[in-house]
Design an enzyme around this catalytic site. Structure first.
Site, short mmCIF file in Angstrom:
data_model
loop_
_atom_site.label_atom_id
_atom_site.label_comp_id
_atom_site.label_asym_id
_atom_site.label_seq_id
_atom_site.Cartn_x
_atom_site.Cartn_y
_atom_site.Cartn_z
NE ARG A 1 -2.89 0.45 3.37
CZ ARG A 1 -2.16 0.58 4.48
NH1 ARG A 1 -1.38 1.62 4.67
NH2 ARG A 1 -2.22 -0.34 5.43
CE1 TYR B 1 -18.33 11.55 -14.79
CE2 TYR B 1 -17.04 11.49 -12.77
CZ TYR B 1 -17.89 10.87 -13.67
OH TYR B 1 -18.31 9.59 -13.45
CG ASP C 1 -10.36 16.71 -13.98
OD1 ASP C 1 -9.71 16.20 -14.91
OD2 ASP C 1 -11.30 16.11 -13.41
O1 P1T Z 1 -14.06 7.52 -13.59
P1 P1T Z 1 -12.88 7.99 -12.81
O2 P1T Z 1 -11.61 7.38 -13.24
O3 P1T Z 1 -13.10 7.91 -11.33
O4 P1T Z 1 -12.70 9.55 -13.17
C1 P1T Z 1 -13.61 10.54 -12.82
C2 P1T Z 1 -13.50 11.72 -13.73
C3 P1T Z 1 -12.78 12.83 -13.31
N1 P1T Z 1 -12.64 13.92 -14.10
C4 P1T Z 1 -13.18 13.97 -15.34
C5 P1T Z 1 -13.00 15.20 -16.17
C6 P1T Z 1 -13.89 12.87 -15.83
O5 P1T Z 1 -14.40 12.94 -17.06
C7 P1T Z 1 -14.07 11.72 -15.01
C8 P1T Z 1 -14.85 10.54 -15.45
N2 P1T Z 1 -15.68 10.77 -16.57
C9 P1T Z 1 -16.47 9.85 -17.16
C10 P1T Z 1 -16.61 8.59 -16.73
C11 P1T Z 1 -17.20 10.35 -18.33
O6 P1T Z 1 -17.75 9.54 -19.13
O7 P1T Z 1 -17.27 11.57 -18.50
#
Ligand code: P1T
Length: 380
Positions: A46, A98, A170
């Site tokens: 971890r 998102y 992001d």
């Molecule tokens: O799905 P994950 O790996 O936990 O990521 C989340 C996330 C964070 N930031 C952005 C800009 C994202 O687009 C996403 C995840 N987005 C999708 C699953 C989607 O289809 O838009």
């Protein structure tokens, strides 16, 4: 060193034991120790894993950062980043992110005494106006998911730093190949590695990269204390993915331009959301801040019925959540990725029932366009 060279070599040292050119998958939970307090720098998986360490170094290098920490998902990376904030402190967030990010902030972290203001960060003066005495972070997504709004990273960083707040970006939609936020004054970059960095729709993960030593120390402490780590196999997949990031992003960008140009002229498309178009109100900013426009394109066909027709008639494009893979994915933000956003907010942002989002993949672009053309042609 150029980007592609860094992508292939940073973190990818030949294995010290065997000389294996590809970093092995260190699929172990623990490490033998020679004696009490005597070990090779690895105690428990971890805390430390060589495959994870390699991908962390690799992506940190691609973003021009000193430190990187990989997590089990993009959401875990964002959650861990927010643990730099304490109860009673205030965070300013882009009003379009998102849907999962909005959900984490508004439904989970708000319960722990963190205060959030959701503002339109495309106008930096809105960030200035939202600053409070306890503001410690400005969190932006640019371009945003799904309506592709662009935030001026330099302007927002200047405002935030004056107030003693960090800026987090992001960068999932662009990848470091097309946008390097740290160069504009941003402090911390987060990614869902699930998307372009891995690039093959076969791994879920996230990463945080940054330069500040104290924040990095805390993030490492959180990574170990909370334990939402990226697995060795997923680390290896992402490490393999970034080796081709430069060539993939070139093609996503080129095909994205062609698909957007086709959609913009199509009579059934009422509105296009794509910063690469001169009609996008922030086209000049996007051109300044990004090296290209990437593969994400959204468009409005006017109604749920029309959107359903397109989404159900496509044959080359796949109806699915997610983005950034080799295959073209098409989705309906209002009912899929952004279902957790309040209906009135969705309406205000342009996430209407008629909005369709495409992640333009690496198939022959003529096949993608022909597929969209036949699907749009089925709209009554
Ligand atoms: O799905 P994950 O790996 O936990 O990521 C989340 C996330 C964070 N930031 C952005 C800009 C994202 O687009 C996403 C995840 N987005 C999708 C699953 C989607 O289809 O838009």
């Amino acid at each position: 060193m150029g980007f592609a060279t860094t992508a292939i070599h940073a973190g990818n040292e030949p294995d010290p034991t065997t000389g294996a050119v590809t970093v092995p998958i260190y699929q172990t939970s623990t490490y033998a120790q020679d004696g009490l307090g005597r070990h090779k720098g690895y105690e428990y998986a971890r805390t430390q894993n060589p495959t994870r360490h390699a991908v962390e170094q690799n992506i940190a290098a691609l973003e021009g950062a000193r430190f990187g920490y990989a997590f089990a998902s993009g959401m875990a990376a964002i959650d861990s980043t927010l643990r730099l904030i304490k109860a009673g402190e205030h965070v300013i967030v882009s009003d379009n992110t998102y849907g999962g990010t909005f959900r984490l902030f508004s439904r989970v972290l708000a319960n722990y005494g963190i205060e959030f203001s959701f503002v339109d960060t495309t106008d930096a003066s809105n960030v200035e106006a939202a600053i409070k005495e306890n503001t410690r972070m400005v969190f932006v997504e640019t371009p945003t998911n799904p309506v592709m709004m662009v935030t001026d990273l330099q302007a927002v960083s200047t405002i935030a730093h004056r107030a003693g707040a960090r800026v987090v970006c992001d960068n999932t939609f662009m990848s470091p190949y097309l946008q390097r936020p740290l160069e504009f004054g941003v402090d911390i970059v987060v990614h869902s590695t699930t998307k372009y960095l891995n690039g093959h729709s076969d791994s879920v993960g996230g990463i945080v990269v940054l330069n500040d030593e104290r924040d990095a120390e805390w993030l490492q402490f959180i990574q170990n204390s909370v334990g939402a780590i990226l697995s060795p196999f997923d680390s290896w997949l992402v490490l393999r993915g970034t080796k081709t990031l430069a060539v993939r992003m070139e093609q996503h960008d080129a095909s994205g331009r062609s698909v957007a140009a086709f959609l913009e002229e199509h009579p059934k498309v009422q509105k296009l959301y794509y910063p690469g178009s001169v009609s996008h109100r922030q086209h000049d900013l996007a051109k300044r801040q990004q090296r290209g426009f990437g593969g994400m394109v959204a468009f409005d066909v006017g109604s749920l019925a029309n959107a359903s027709t397109v989404l159900e008639q496509v044959r080359v494009c796949t109806l699915a959540e997610s983005l950034g893979g080799v295959e073209t994915l098409i989705s309906h933000p209002a009912t899929m990725t952004h279902a957790s956003v309040l209906p009135e907010t969705r309406e205000r942002l342009g996430i209407t029932d008629g909005l369709v989002r495409i992640s333009v993949g690496l198939e022959d672009v003529d096949d993608i366009i022909a597929d969209l053309d036949q699907a749009l042609g089925k709209i009554a």
